[in-house]
Design a protein around this motif. Sequence first.
Motif, short mmCIF file in Angstrom:
data_model
loop_
_atom_site.label_atom_id
_atom_site.label_comp_id
_atom_site.label_asym_id
_atom_site.label_seq_id
_atom_site.Cartn_x
_atom_site.Cartn_y
_atom_site.Cartn_z
N HIS A 102 0.84 -1.24 0.12
CA HIS A 102 0.00 0.14 0.04
C HIS A 102 0.84 1.09 0.04
CE1 HIS A 102 -3.59 -2.62 1.02
NE2 HIS A 102 -2.50 -3.12 1.95
N PRO A 125 0.86 4.22 2.13
CA PRO A 125 0.27 4.87 3.59
C PRO A 125 0.03 6.31 3.28
CG PRO A 125 2.53 4.14 3.96
CD PRO A 125 2.34 3.81 2.51
N LEU A 168 -6.66 5.40 1.87
CA LEU A 168 -6.76 5.29 3.23
C LEU A 168 -8.39 5.02 3.40
CD1 LEU A 168 -4.20 7.29 5.00
CD2 LEU A 168 -4.05 4.96 4.28
N THR A 213 -3.13 -2.50 10.79
CA THR A 213 -3.16 -1.07 10.21
C THR A 213 -3.14 -0.32 11.51
OG1 THR A 213 -5.51 -1.03 10.34
CG2 THR A 213 -4.39 -1.77 8.07
N ARG A 247 -3.69 3.02 8.04
CA ARG A 247 -2.40 2.65 7.04
C ARG A 247 -1.94 1.23 7.36
NH1 ARG A 247 0.45 8.66 8.04
NH2 ARG A 247 0.62 7.60 10.35
N THR A 281 3.87 1.02 6.16
CA THR A 281 4.63 2.45 6.75
C THR A 281 6.05 2.01 7.48
OG1 THR A 281 3.65 1.50 8.98
CG2 THR A 281 2.55 3.44 7.69
#
Lengths: 338, 327, 304
Positions: free
Chosen positions: C46, C48, C54, C77, C82, C87
């Motif tokens: 993804h 973030p 999101l 998440t 996120r 991340t």
Amino acid sequence: MSNVLLEVRDVAREFDVSKPWLNRVIERQPRTILKAVDGVSFTINRGETLSLVGESGCGKSTIARVVCGLYAPSRGSVIFDGVDMAKASTSEQQQLRKRFQMIFQDPYASLNPRWRVGRIIAEPIVAHGLMSDQNEIRKKVDQLLLQVGLSPQDQEKFPHEFSGGQRQRISIARALSSNPEFLVCDEPTSALDVSVQAQILNLMKDLQREFGLTYLFISHNLAVVSHISTRVGVMYLGRLVEIADTKRIFQQPLHPYTQMLQSAIPDLKMTGKQRTPVAGEVPNPLNPPSGCTFHPRCPHANDRCKAEAPKMIEHPLGGAVACHAVEEKRIVPIKLAA
Amino acid sequence: MSTPLLEVKNLKVEFPTRRGLLTAVDDISLTIAPGEVLGVVGESGAGKSLTGAAIIGLLEPPGRIASGEILLNGRRIDNLPFEEMRKIRGREIGAIFQDPLTSLNPLYTIGRQITETILTHLDVSPEEARKRAIDLLNEVGIPAAERRIDHYPHQFSGGMRQRVVISLALAAQPKLIIADEPTTALDVSIQAQIITLIKKLCREQGTAVMLVTHDMGVIAETADRVAVMYAGRIAEIGPVAEVIHNPQHPYTVGLMGAIPNVGDTSERLTQIDGSMPRLNAIPTGCAFNPRCTRKSEVQGQRCTTERPSLMPAGKTQAACWLHAQKN
Amino acid sequence: MNDTIKRALDSDLWYSFKRHPLVITAAILSLICIFGALLAPIIAPHNPFDLKTLNLLDAFTPPAWTENGKLTYVLGTDDQGRDVLSTIMYGSRVSLLVGICAVALSMVIGITLGLISGYMGGAVDAFIMRVADIQLSFPAILIALLIDGVARVIIGKDGHDQVAIYVLIFAIAASGWVQYARTVRGSTLVERNKEYVQAARVIGRKPLIIMFSHVLPNVMGPVLVLATLHVGSAIITEATLSFLGVGVPPTQPSLGTLIRIGNDFLFSGEWWITVFPGLMLIVLVLSINIIGDWLRDALNPKLR
């Protein structure tokens, strides 16, 4: 053009070996000064080899470094081809620098371990801007390698791939690359085995003949010195005690210290002979004896020797000696069998 | 010759490295009679110091004795456990090393070091040991021994320190001393003093010495017999005067010619071209063959294919095929 | 080039490397971390920081293997939905960037000052070394806080966010150069008296050339060891500063920022938000340190 290439005039070099300032203040001690060289004068003629011999701590290596400009003299002057090195301008010095080079004692420490041999040998050429074309430099280095008995392929190698003797050859090639007239050799063979030493000494003699080189040769080995030199200077505790032609020094040594050194040479021809051991050791140079520094070990010493330092005086047999006993004819010249 | 004090039979010292096994000492045999001084001479890398280290059991790992025997008074000592060997070191074999500074513990007075050695090996009281230590220091020529015994090693000069090391080696009255380059770190005038001292002590106490050095001059003045080593092997062994004046192995001939002599007016020294082979590239046959100038005098390819062992040659023994032809 | 590779494979260093499984593991782990960070925009599941993707409904999803976990969010998440794995990958980019740049900067400063100090000696040496002593008497964090504070006052809050990362690099570098200067000075003192340096002086080379082309290559060994270990500690310092809230802004989170954010939720049960970035930090720093320790031993001839 005078025949004298190098003149060393009353050179002295002191080292401050005091403890750090704070310790000195707390312990209330004065500065400690080591007189490594104390008033040495000599000249070297073009094309000859002058050797300086003496035991460790006599200041012979310090002289070599003063001559090469690694140490500034505390007193006196070094005159190269009529130019006082200390008074010469920067550009003059740069001009003089390429005319003399130095060969060091330890072939393992005198070559930068991270550099390839080609770059090491070319360094003087690059430093003095003698050539700029890379191909030209390569060719010159090839030629130098051949001259010292190595092969041009060795340019690409690193110093650790060579033996001690081969490294000393690289060192010599580097010294020759700026086409110098004068080489200062600081114990160039004392780290080498005898058979390799013979190779290097022969090479140095060949090169001297081929390029008309002048050598200042520093050594503690009298046999090596007798083989390579034209003239010999004997040093003791920072002073020159005797200087003369090689033949005179070895056949008719005058100074008691020279005589002592001679008797200490191991003699291969007379197997089983007794060496005459000399009493005593070299005194601490930080606190040298008064008068003639050799007097505590000298069999001829008297009160004058203890009080007054002898001066270098020309001797009728040739050369010069700094000894009261010789001057007063208390020492009769002995002739050693050659 | 009487029964040997030390007998080394076919000693082989190896160093396993990641580039393969290096043989630093290759099939060496020699003997030392009681009271005899045997010189072992050779250039760096010839294996002379390792031979000495192997005899006193002080080979640095990973070096190891691969084969062969070392006999002291007829008793095998090369396979003894560490503790047993430690008792022999000092008591029966003394050692003198090149650098006097590293062979003495800088933190103890020299008196303590000598008396400790005496107490470990001899059955005497501490007072007696101290008295003996003072006697020893007197014997090796240290002035004012009673006072200097309580000094630390750094308070002695190089020559004096080497004297202390010698007295330490002699402390337990060993029968054999291994001296590895005892004079190399010293000035010429001090060298002469130390050599004279070693000779005198051996004569007086009947101690045998194995003198390892690269300096032929020292050998000439001290040794009775000399072994010349080359690339881990003995090239020539014999009485010192014979080896020096009448060498039989081409390497010894070259070596003797390479030593500059005072009063010798010849323009060039004899030189042996090339250099000693590295341990990972020792030639087959005679290790000296690539540098030998007399190879052509031997019939066939013998020098390059077959390794010569020591054979009688003149009054010495040489490992050279030149001498096989004559017999 | 081929020749260089052959030499490298034949070197003692490579031989030693092959014989230490722990070091090999550490090297593989740090390579994974570095590639994960470098290639984050390509391989992260993804992005973030792309607000459009999101979904707040996905917030606080636990890791995939737990009861309420979703396979799309392998490590769960955070509070804004996120993806933690992504991340972390983006966060390591910032951490590594700060760590490596800070080390590079302090190396340059430290090596230069150390060389000059060791080669020149005398008053220059005394001056540089006293400055180093003063520097050493302040904790690294304190200096970093100080520089950060000063920067905030000068640049102002808005500008600060943009240059925060550079301020951080500078702050960490400013506290790290002393070690390099001291190491280099010590080795230079030894090298300076070697004959090859004297030879260069006799040849007539200028001091700067001698320092950088003769002495420098010969003192780099210990510096490289130091640098490797320093990358680890620089990353930690960065994380600490970010954790304290004076580091990089939350819009550009580093591992330290992630740990701080997650810390708020630790006691409400959402452990994964802070534990995974923390684990990542431990793995990264530990493997770098293992490599550094091995380098130190492998380059030390006495321990070989």
